[in-house]
Design a protein around this motif. Structure first.
Motif, PDB file in Angstrom:
ATOM      1  N   VAL A  52      75.567  33.499  21.135  1.00  0.00           N
ATOM      2  CA  VAL A  52      74.419  32.616  20.924  1.00  0.00           C
ATOM      3  C   VAL A  52      73.121  33.384  21.124  1.00  0.00           C
ATOM      4  CG1 VAL A  52      73.224  30.531  21.708  1.00  0.00           C
ATOM      5  CG2 VAL A  52      75.730  30.598  21.665  1.00  0.00           C
ATOM      6  N   VAL A  53      72.240  33.274  20.122  1.00  0.00           N
ATOM      7  CA  VAL A  53      70.856  33.694  20.279  1.00  0.00           C
ATOM      8  C   VAL A  53      70.074  32.417  20.535  1.00  0.00           C
ATOM      9  CG1 VAL A  53      68.870  34.822  19.227  1.00  0.00           C
ATOM     10  CG2 VAL A  53      71.189  35.606  18.687  1.00  0.00           C
ATOM     11  N   PRO A  54      69.641  32.155  21.758  1.00  0.00           N
ATOM     12  CA  PRO A  54      69.073  30.854  22.116  1.00  0.00           C
ATOM     13  C   PRO A  54      68.007  30.371  21.144  1.00  0.00           C
ATOM     14  CG  PRO A  54      69.314  32.208  24.069  1.00  0.00           C
ATOM     15  CD  PRO A  54      69.619  33.093  22.893  1.00  0.00           C
ATOM     16  N   ARG A  55      68.203  29.115  20.675  1.00  0.00           N
ATOM     17  CA  ARG A  55      67.257  28.421  19.797  1.00  0.00           C
ATOM     18  C   ARG A  55      67.063  29.109  18.449  1.00  0.00           C
ATOM     19  NH1 ARG A  55      63.964  24.783  22.638  1.00  0.00           N
ATOM     20  NH2 ARG A  55      62.251  25.129  21.192  1.00  0.00           N
ATOM     21  N   VAL A  56      67.979  30.037  18.112  1.00  0.00           N
ATOM     22  CA  VAL A  56      67.906  30.717  16.814  1.00  0.00           C
ATOM     23  C   VAL A  56      69.200  30.527  16.038  1.00  0.00           C
ATOM     24  CG1 VAL A  56      67.611  32.916  15.602  1.00  0.00           C
ATOM     25  CG2 VAL A  56      66.260  32.419  17.660  1.00  0.00           C
ATOM     26  N   SER A  57      70.326  30.998  16.598  1.00  0.00           N
ATOM     27  CA  SER A  57      71.594  30.916  15.882  1.00  0.00           C
ATOM     28  C   SER A  57      72.752  31.108  16.839  1.00  0.00           C
ATOM     29  CB  SER A  57      71.664  31.958  14.757  1.00  0.00           C
ATOM     30  OG  SER A  57      71.623  33.262  15.306  1.00  0.00           O
ATOM     31  N   LYS A  66      73.132  27.831  12.376  1.00  0.00           N
ATOM     32  CA  LYS A  66      71.681  27.892  12.486  1.00  0.00           C
ATOM     33  C   LYS A  66      71.181  26.836  13.472  1.00  0.00           C
ATOM     34  CE  LYS A  66      67.490  27.810   9.644  1.00  0.00           C
ATOM     35  NZ  LYS A  66      66.951  27.610   8.280  1.00  0.00           N
ATOM     36  N   ALA A  67      70.258  27.223  14.331  1.00  0.00           N
ATOM     37  CA  ALA A  67      69.710  26.285  15.314  1.00  0.00           C
ATOM     38  C   ALA A  67      69.041  25.116  14.613  1.00  0.00           C
ATOM     39  CB  ALA A  67      68.718  27.003  16.222  1.00  0.00           C
ATOM     40  N   PHE A  68      69.405  23.896  15.029  1.00  0.00           N
ATOM     41  CA  PHE A  68      68.855  22.702  14.389  1.00  0.00           C
ATOM     42  C   PHE A  68      67.890  21.957  15.302  1.00  0.00           C
ATOM     43  CE2 PHE A  68      68.762  18.286  13.046  1.00  0.00           C
ATOM     44  CZ  PHE A  68      68.606  18.401  11.678  1.00  0.00           C
ATOM     45  N   GLN A  69      68.302  21.710  16.533  1.00  0.00           N
ATOM     46  CA  GLN A  69      67.431  20.959  17.419  1.00  0.00           C
ATOM     47  C   GLN A  69      67.758  21.274  18.875  1.00  0.00           C
ATOM     48  OE1 GLN A  69      68.071  16.789  16.703  1.00  0.00           O
ATOM     49  NE2 GLN A  69      70.264  16.895  17.036  1.00  0.00           N
ATOM     50  N   SER A  70      66.758  21.071  19.719  1.00  0.00           N
ATOM     51  CA  SER A  70      66.923  21.223  21.161  1.00  0.00           C
ATOM     52  C   SER A  70      66.131  20.101  21.812  1.00  0.00           C
ATOM     53  CB  SER A  70      66.435  22.597  21.625  1.00  0.00           C
ATOM     54  OG  SER A  70      66.669  22.761  23.006  1.00  0.00           O
ATOM     55  N   VAL A  71      66.813  19.240  22.550  1.00  0.00           N
ATOM     56  CA  VAL A  71      66.181  18.062  23.140  1.00  0.00           C
ATOM     57  C   VAL A  71      66.662  17.893  24.569  1.00  0.00           C
ATOM     58  CG1 VAL A  71      65.959  16.874  20.912  1.00  0.00           C
ATOM     59  CG2 VAL A  71      68.016  16.531  22.301  1.00  0.00           C
TER      60      VAL A  71
END
Length: 354
Positions: A52-57, A66-71
């Motif tokens: 995992v590449v945080p908030r990227v892929s 592909k990173a879609f959302q972070s909540v």
């Protein structure tokens, strides 16, 4: 075994979803998640299974997500038994990576980080799996990991369109090979200075010529003497020497130019052509009657206008207009399919916050 309702707030709007904890003695714990009628089947993953590449892929099982959302996900309600302590008000940072119909989901709290691998399910698949008698609610909107069925339809359309395009080009090649494309007349017409527009003294007859088979005729009018801010019209009549049947055409050549506030402009040209779609075979004579602009510029002594042009008749020549029309019509459906598939992705990624 357990049920919890979770939600997040984005730009002041609350988005809820439901999670159902399932258990099978041989398969262990799994999850079903439902949001707006969309279902995702989730299996726990070991933390090291995905890169995992945080908030990227994320990269898992030879597939890039592909990173879609972070909540910030909040547990609003909980019922049943879980394999960890769950309480109302619990918060976690939920990040979703998608490669439809699959997803990699990360839930991070202050104490731990857990990963699950998701697969999108239709309501019909869930209904059949649990043998429900009543249908489940229809999905609303587009889910992050929902497969783009329009893309599959687009690929099918493109494959069939490619087949039809090959057929169209093959047909065009055959028609080109069969066409005679024979020049049957090259006639020079020069009107006397005394000729009056559209009258018998502006009439001219060709030598007889032969059309060896039924087919089209392309008539070209090419000005031998250039016109300037004027027009010349040619009424042509192909007279069958045996039947006296007449096939007529009219072609007007014009050229205008000038200058205005936007600069120099011009329109028209010094030649024109017209297709006669079907002319029976036989022996013909071409009769031309010339009309011309009363303001036609004079050349030489001011004794009246001099109009000079060539008429070229080509028999059984390939007419590309049908090919262009067929090509445009054939490309409309793939184009609509392409835009439909891409509009699906546009709608999906409008909801992304990464």
């Amino acid at each position: 075994m357990g049920y919890q309702e979770r939600s997040c707030v984005v730009e002041g709007t609350r988005y809820p979803w439901m999670e159902y904890l399932l258990y099978h003695p041989a398969r262990g714990f799994t999850w079903l998640m439902e949001s707006n009628g969309h279902w995702v089947f989730l299996r726990p993953m070991a933390a090291g299974d995905a890169s995992v590449v945080p908030r990227v892929s994320a990269f898992y099982e030879h597939r890039r997500y592909k990173a879609f959302q972070s909540v910030t996900a909040v547990t609003d309600a909980v019922v049943g038994e879980f394999y960890w302590k769950v309480f109302q008000g619990e918060q976690a940072r939920a990040t979703e990576y998608v490669a439809p119909p699959y997803s990699v989901n990360e839930d991070a709290t202050d104490n731990e980080v857990t990963y699950t691998h998701g697969e999108y399910l239709t309501p019909e698949q869930v209904r059949d799996a649990f043998k429900l008698k009543e249908p489940l609610p229809r999905p609303r909107g587009i889910a992050p990991s929902q497969p783009n069925t329009r893309r599959a339809a687009m690929m099918k359309t493109l494959r069939w369109s490619a087949v039809w395009l090959l057929g169209l080009f093959a047909l065009s090649a055959v028609l080109h090979a069969r066409a005679l494309n024979a020049r049957v007349l090259d006639m020079q017409v020069t009107l006397p200075r005394s000729a009056t527009s559209g009258t018998p003294d502006a009439m001219h007859f060709s030598q007889p010529f032969e059309l060896s088979r039924d087919g089209n005729v392309r008539a070209q009018v090419v000005m031998s003497q250039a016109i300037d801010n004027a027009w010349v019209g040619v009424q042509g009549d192909l007279v069958n020497q045996d039947t006296q049947d007449v096939v007529s055409f009219y072609e007007e050549v014009s050229y205008y130019h000038g200058r205005d506030s936007d600069g120099s402009w011009s329109e028209g040209g010094q030649d024109g052509s017209v297709f006669l779609s079907s002319v029976p075979k036989g022996r013909y004579v071409l009769r031309t009657t010339t009309s011309f602009d009363p303001n036609l510029k004079l050349t030489g002594p001011q004794l009246g206008p001099v109009v000079s042009y060539r008429v070229l008749l080509t028999h059984d020549t390939p007419n590309e207009s049908w090919f262009v029309i067929a090509l445009v019509l054939l490309l409309i459906i793939p184009a609509l399919s392409f835009f439909g598939a891409n509009s699906f992705e546009t709608e999906r990624w409008k909801e992304s916050n990464l």
